[in-house]
Scaffold this motif. Structure first.
Motif, PDB file in Angstrom:
ATOM      1  N   LEU A 150     102.848  88.410  66.939  1.00 27.42           N
ATOM      2  CA  LEU A 150     102.478  88.088  68.306  1.00 27.42           C
ATOM      3  C   LEU A 150     103.375  86.998  68.871  1.00 27.42           C
ATOM      4  O   LEU A 150     104.061  86.276  68.140  1.00 27.42           O
ATOM      5  N   MET A 151     103.352  86.866  70.189  1.00 29.68           N
ATOM      6  CA  MET A 151     104.111  85.810  70.843  1.00 29.68           C
ATOM      7  C   MET A 151     103.663  84.446  70.333  1.00 29.68           C
ATOM      8  O   MET A 151     102.470  84.183  70.166  1.00 29.68           O
ATOM      9  N   ILE A 152     104.625  83.576  70.074  1.00 28.57           N
ATOM     10  CA  ILE A 152     104.339  82.227  69.581  1.00 28.57           C
ATOM     11  C   ILE A 152     104.309  81.265  70.763  1.00 28.57           C
ATOM     12  O   ILE A 152     105.266  81.196  71.545  1.00 28.57           O
ATOM     13  N   TYR A 153     103.202  80.517  70.883  1.00 29.33           N
ATOM     14  CA  TYR A 153     103.076  79.513  71.929  1.00 29.33           C
ATOM     15  C   TYR A 153     103.085  78.136  71.271  1.00 29.33           C
ATOM     16  O   TYR A 153     102.181  77.801  70.517  1.00 29.33           O
ATOM     17  N   PRO A 154     104.117  77.330  71.543  1.00 25.10           N
ATOM     18  CA  PRO A 154     104.230  76.020  70.886  1.00 25.10           C
ATOM     19  C   PRO A 154     103.066  75.089  71.235  1.00 25.10           C
ATOM     20  O   PRO A 154     102.282  75.339  72.158  1.00 25.10           O
ATOM     21  N   GLU A 155     102.996  74.002  70.494  1.00 26.11           N
ATOM     22  CA  GLU A 155     101.965  72.992  70.719  1.00 26.11           C
ATOM     23  C   GLU A 155     102.167  72.331  72.082  1.00 26.11           C
ATOM     24  O   GLU A 155     103.292  72.006  72.468  1.00 26.11           O
ATOM     25  N   PHE A 156     101.074  72.124  72.800  1.00 24.01           N
ATOM     26  CA  PHE A 156     101.159  71.500  74.121  1.00 24.01           C
ATOM     27  C   PHE A 156     101.243  69.979  74.016  1.00 24.01           C
ATOM     28  O   PHE A 156     100.933  69.383  72.981  1.00 24.01           O
ATOM     29  N   LEU A 157     101.658  69.358  75.103  1.00 20.34           N
ATOM     30  CA  LEU A 157     101.819  67.905  75.143  1.00 20.34           C
ATOM     31  C   LEU A 157     100.473  67.193  75.147  1.00 20.34           C
ATOM     32  O   LEU A 157      99.512  67.644  75.768  1.00 20.34           O
ATOM     33  N   LYS A 158     100.464  66.052  74.483  1.00 18.23           N
ATOM     34  CA  LYS A 158      99.322  65.141  74.522  1.00 18.23           C
ATOM     35  C   LYS A 158      99.827  63.769  74.963  1.00 18.23           C
ATOM     36  O   LYS A 158     101.021  63.476  74.905  1.00 18.23           O
ATOM     37  N   GLU A 159      98.913  62.930  75.400  1.00 19.57           N
ATOM     38  CA  GLU A 159      99.266  61.588  75.832  1.00 19.57           C
ATOM     39  C   GLU A 159     100.027  60.857  74.734  1.00 19.57           C
ATOM     40  O   GLU A 159      99.688  60.963  73.550  1.00 19.57           O
ATOM     41  N   LYS A 160     101.092  60.156  75.110  1.00 23.77           N
ATOM     42  CA  LYS A 160     101.957  59.372  74.228  1.00 23.77           C
ATOM     43  C   LYS A 160     102.918  60.235  73.406  1.00 23.77           C
ATOM     44  O   LYS A 160     103.651  59.704  72.564  1.00 23.77           O
ATOM     45  N   ASP A 161     102.930  61.543  73.649  1.00 24.21           N
ATOM     46  CA  ASP A 161     103.915  62.395  72.991  1.00 24.21           C
ATOM     47  C   ASP A 161     105.312  62.103  73.528  1.00 24.21           C
ATOM     48  O   ASP A 161     105.480  61.521  74.609  1.00 24.21           O
ATOM     49  N   THR A 162     106.318  62.553  72.781  1.00 22.52           N
ATOM     50  CA  THR A 162     107.708  62.363  73.183  1.00 22.52           C
ATOM     51  C   THR A 162     108.286  63.659  73.730  1.00 22.52           C
ATOM     52  O   THR A 162     108.122  64.721  73.123  1.00 22.52           O
ATOM     53  N   ILE A 163     108.951  63.556  74.870  1.00 27.67           N
ATOM     54  CA  ILE A 163     109.667  64.673  75.486  1.00 27.67           C
ATOM     55  C   ILE A 163     111.158  64.448  75.271  1.00 27.67           C
ATOM     56  O   ILE A 163     111.691  63.386  75.601  1.00 27.67           O
ATOM     57  N   GLY A 164     111.821  65.446  74.713  1.00 26.83           N
ATOM     58  CA  GLY A 164     113.262  65.356  74.533  1.00 26.83           C
ATOM     59  C   GLY A 164     113.998  65.843  75.767  1.00 26.83           C
ATOM     60  O   GLY A 164     113.579  66.801  76.417  1.00 26.83           O
ATOM     61  N   VAL A 165     115.079  65.167  76.107  1.00 28.81           N
ATOM     62  CA  VAL A 165     115.915  65.563  77.249  1.00 28.81           C
ATOM     63  C   VAL A 165     117.345  65.735  76.749  1.00 28.81           C
ATOM     64  O   VAL A 165     117.908  64.833  76.119  1.00 28.81           O
ATOM     65  N   THR A 166     117.932  66.892  77.014  1.00 27.80           N
ATOM     66  CA  THR A 166     119.298  67.165  76.582  1.00 27.80           C
ATOM     67  C   THR A 166     120.034  67.961  77.645  1.00 27.80           C
ATOM     68  O   THR A 166     119.408  68.449  78.608  1.00 27.80           O
ATOM     69  N   ALA A 167     121.351  68.087  77.491  1.00 24.74           N
ATOM     70  CA  ALA A 167     122.183  68.737  78.500  1.00 24.74           C
ATOM     71  C   ALA A 167     122.980  69.870  77.861  1.00 24.74           C
ATOM     72  O   ALA A 167     124.159  69.705  77.538  1.00 24.74           O
ATOM     73  N   PRO A 168     122.371  71.036  77.668  1.00 18.53           N
ATOM     74  CA  PRO A 168     123.084  72.151  77.035  1.00 18.53           C
ATOM     75  C   PRO A 168     124.126  72.800  77.939  1.00 18.53           C
ATOM     76  O   PRO A 168     124.903  73.637  77.493  1.00 18.53           O
ATOM     77  N   SER A 169     124.140  72.405  79.201  1.00 16.06           N
ATOM     78  CA  SER A 169     125.135  72.912  80.150  1.00 16.06           C
ATOM     79  C   SER A 169     125.984  71.729  80.616  1.00 16.06           C
ATOM     80  O   SER A 169     126.768  71.181  79.854  1.00 16.06           O
ATOM     81  N   ASP A 170     125.822  71.299  81.842  1.00 11.58           N
ATOM     82  CA  ASP A 170     126.542  70.136  82.348  1.00 11.58           C
ATOM     83  C   ASP A 170     125.664  68.899  82.218  1.00 11.58           C
ATOM     84  O   ASP A 170     124.429  68.996  82.143  1.00 11.58           O
ATOM     85  N   GLY A 171     126.311  67.728  82.209  1.00 12.38           N
ATOM     86  CA  GLY A 171     125.589  66.475  82.193  1.00 12.38           C
ATOM     87  C   GLY A 171     125.581  65.835  83.575  1.00 12.38           C
ATOM     88  O   GLY A 171     125.999  66.443  84.563  1.00 12.38           O
ATOM     89  N   ILE A 172     125.113  64.605  83.642  1.00 11.05           N
ATOM     90  CA  ILE A 172     124.940  63.912  84.924  1.00 11.05           C
ATOM     91  C   ILE A 172     125.783  62.646  84.924  1.00 11.05           C
ATOM     92  O   ILE A 172     125.612  61.777  84.064  1.00 11.05           O
ATOM     93  N   THR A 173     126.685  62.539  85.909  1.00 13.43           N
ATOM     94  CA  THR A 173     127.499  61.333  86.052  1.00 13.43           C
ATOM     95  C   THR A 173     127.472  60.790  87.473  1.00 13.43           C
ATOM     96  O   THR A 173     127.828  59.643  87.703  1.00 13.43           O
ATOM     97  N   ASP A 174     127.037  61.603  88.431  1.00 13.48           N
ATOM     98  CA  ASP A 174     126.945  61.169  89.821  1.00 13.48           C
ATOM     99  C   ASP A 174     125.950  60.020  89.931  1.00 13.48           C
ATOM    100  O   ASP A 174     124.829  60.083  89.396  1.00 13.48           O
ATOM    101  N   GLU A 175     126.322  58.963  90.625  1.00 14.92           N
ATOM    102  CA  GLU A 175     125.509  57.746  90.705  1.00 14.92           C
ATOM    103  C   GLU A 175     124.115  58.011  91.273  1.00 14.92           C
ATOM    104  O   GLU A 175     123.117  57.503  90.754  1.00 14.92           O
ATOM    105  N   VAL A 176     124.042  58.805  92.326  1.00 13.68           N
ATOM    106  CA  VAL A 176     122.750  59.085  92.953  1.00 13.68           C
ATOM    107  C   VAL A 176     121.861  59.920  92.026  1.00 13.68           C
ATOM    108  O   VAL A 176     120.661  59.660  91.886  1.00 13.68           O
ATOM    109  N   LYS A 177     122.465  60.900  91.381  1.00 14.07           N
ATOM    110  CA  LYS A 177     121.689  61.741  90.467  1.00 14.07           C
ATOM    111  C   LYS A 177     121.252  60.973  89.223  1.00 14.07           C
ATOM    112  O   LYS A 177     120.195  61.263  88.642  1.00 14.07           O
ATOM    113  N   LEU A 178     122.046  59.986  88.820  1.00 20.46           N
ATOM    114  CA  LEU A 178     121.644  59.139  87.700  1.00 20.46           C
ATOM    115  C   LEU A 178     120.421  58.305  88.067  1.00 20.46           C
ATOM    116  O   LEU A 178     119.546  58.070  87.226  1.00 20.46           O
ATOM    117  N   LYS A 179     120.365  57.863  89.312  1.00 24.75           N
ATOM    118  CA  LYS A 179     119.165  57.139  89.765  1.00 24.75           C
ATOM    119  C   LYS A 179     117.941  58.048  89.710  1.00 24.75           C
ATOM    120  O   LYS A 179     116.847  57.624  89.336  1.00 24.75           O
TER     121      LYS A 179
END
Length: 354
Positions: free
Chosen positions: A18-47
């Motif tokens: 069957l389809m696998i549904y990952p564990e959902f977020l709980k308070e104080k959990d960690t969210i990972g952020v990564t850039a598998p395509s382009d990254g961010i260098t524009d000053e406004v977008k960094l803000k």
């Protein structure tokens, strides 16, 4: 030895049940952020990125950012190997419970060749993004039967205040599978000045049902993403779409397509290719985004392309839905059972995780 390494990097895993549904977020959990395509260098977008981190922290979540997020060289956050490594590092990190891509771009597909999909299979987590991240989301769901989320990239959460679509998205990431209702207005154009701007909502939202259907109600398993990327995956070794469709044929399929930069002419060719190759064999309905940049050499409208290309399927088709590049966007759970209703320009989507 080289053959063994190639086998690890390719997707040669046994398909699950069957389809696998990952564990959902709980308070104080960690969210990972990564850039598998382009990254961010524009000053406004960094803000905007920094404020997104602040906004999640204020909501009691921790953020773990990979080194490539604030890098960009000719449209790439890093080399293909580095992007794959940083994605895998978040999957291997037991403290990270969900991963959201920082943004889109043009060259994510390059890094698929470097990803060890066994790492993803052995450590299923929610992966979210839209546009270029379709290359990962669509591949993971159709190859590994792991549900993924087509919704906002991380930097969008830097707006103040959050739009209802972002609040809905977080609720779903927390496991509150709410019914989403189409929004009243959408954004035609926006220019970031401070980086914290909300959506510039100026145009009336109106879902349109084709094939002369006034009221539509469809309940089937949903799959899709940015059509510009799905057509690029077509025919590669990562294209297990027909296997996926066969596996879930008894559920019936709803496709959703976010059309980004395809011209009307390109869209005609793409829809012909998918139809001729049997992608719509078990399809019971199709949902299309609002058009982002659909130009035409022959003055063929977006609606005309879709209607003429697909009218012989004799299935419900909805256009101008709240998905994709034209904000705001609904959250779509790839691989879930979706119930979609559309009547008098308004729409609703609800998911069941089975």
């Amino acid at each position: 030895m080289e053959k063994e390494l190639a086998k690890i990097k390719n997707i040669t895993l046994e398909r699950g049940g069957l389809m696998i549904y990952p564990e959902f977020l709980k308070e104080k959990d960690t969210i990972g952020v990564t850039a598998p395509s382009d990254g961010i260098t524009d000053e406004v977008k960094l803000k905007r990125l920094d404020n997104a981190i602040k906004s999640f922290e204020e909501r009691s979540f921790n953020i773990k950012e990979t080194p490539n997020v604030r890098c960009s060289v000719k449209g790439r956050s890093a080399s293909s190997k580095e992007r794959a490594y940083e994605l895998e590092s978040l999957y291997k990190d037991n403290s990270v419970k969900a991963i959201i891509t920082s943004g889109g771009g043009d060259f994510l597909l390059e890094m698929l060749s470097e990803v060890d999909f066994n790492v993803i299979k052995d450590n299923p987590k929610w992966l979210q993004g839209y546009s270029d991240p379709t290359g990962l989301l669509f591949t993971i769901t159709t190859n590994l039967d792991i549900a993924t989320i087509y919704a906002d990239n991380f930097k969008t959460f830097g707006m103040e205040p959050w739009h209802k679509s972002l609040e809905n998205n977080l609720e779903i990431l927390k496991g509150n599978i709410i019914e989403q209702t189409s929004f009243s207005k959408y954004e035609e154009d926006k220019k970031l000045i401070t980086g914290l701007e909300p959506f510039n909502l100026t145009k009336k939202v109106y879902w349109k049902n084709l094939n002369n259907k006034d009221n539509l109600n469809i309940k089937r398993r949903i799959i899709g993403g940015c059509l510009d990327l799905i057509t690029e995956l077509f025919g590669t070794r990562f294209d297990k779409t027909k296997d996926f469709l066969e596996k879930y044929k008894d559920d019936g399929i709803i496709w959703y397509f976010d059309v980004c930069e395809l011209s009307s002419e390109s869209l005609i060719r793409t829809l012909w290719k998918l139809k001729d190759n049997g992608y719509f064999k078990y399809t019971k309905g199709i949902l299309f985004s609002r058009v982002y940049a659909c130009n035409s050499y022959y003055d063929i409208s977006y609606e005309e392309v879709i209607y003429e290309s697909l009218k012989d399927l004799n299935i419900p088709i909805i256009i101008n839905a709240d998905i994709g590049h034209v904000s705001p966007r609904m959250t779509i759970i790839n691989g879930a059972i979706a119930t979609i209703t559309s009547s008098k320009g308004k729409g609703k989507i609800k998911f069941e995780l089975k």
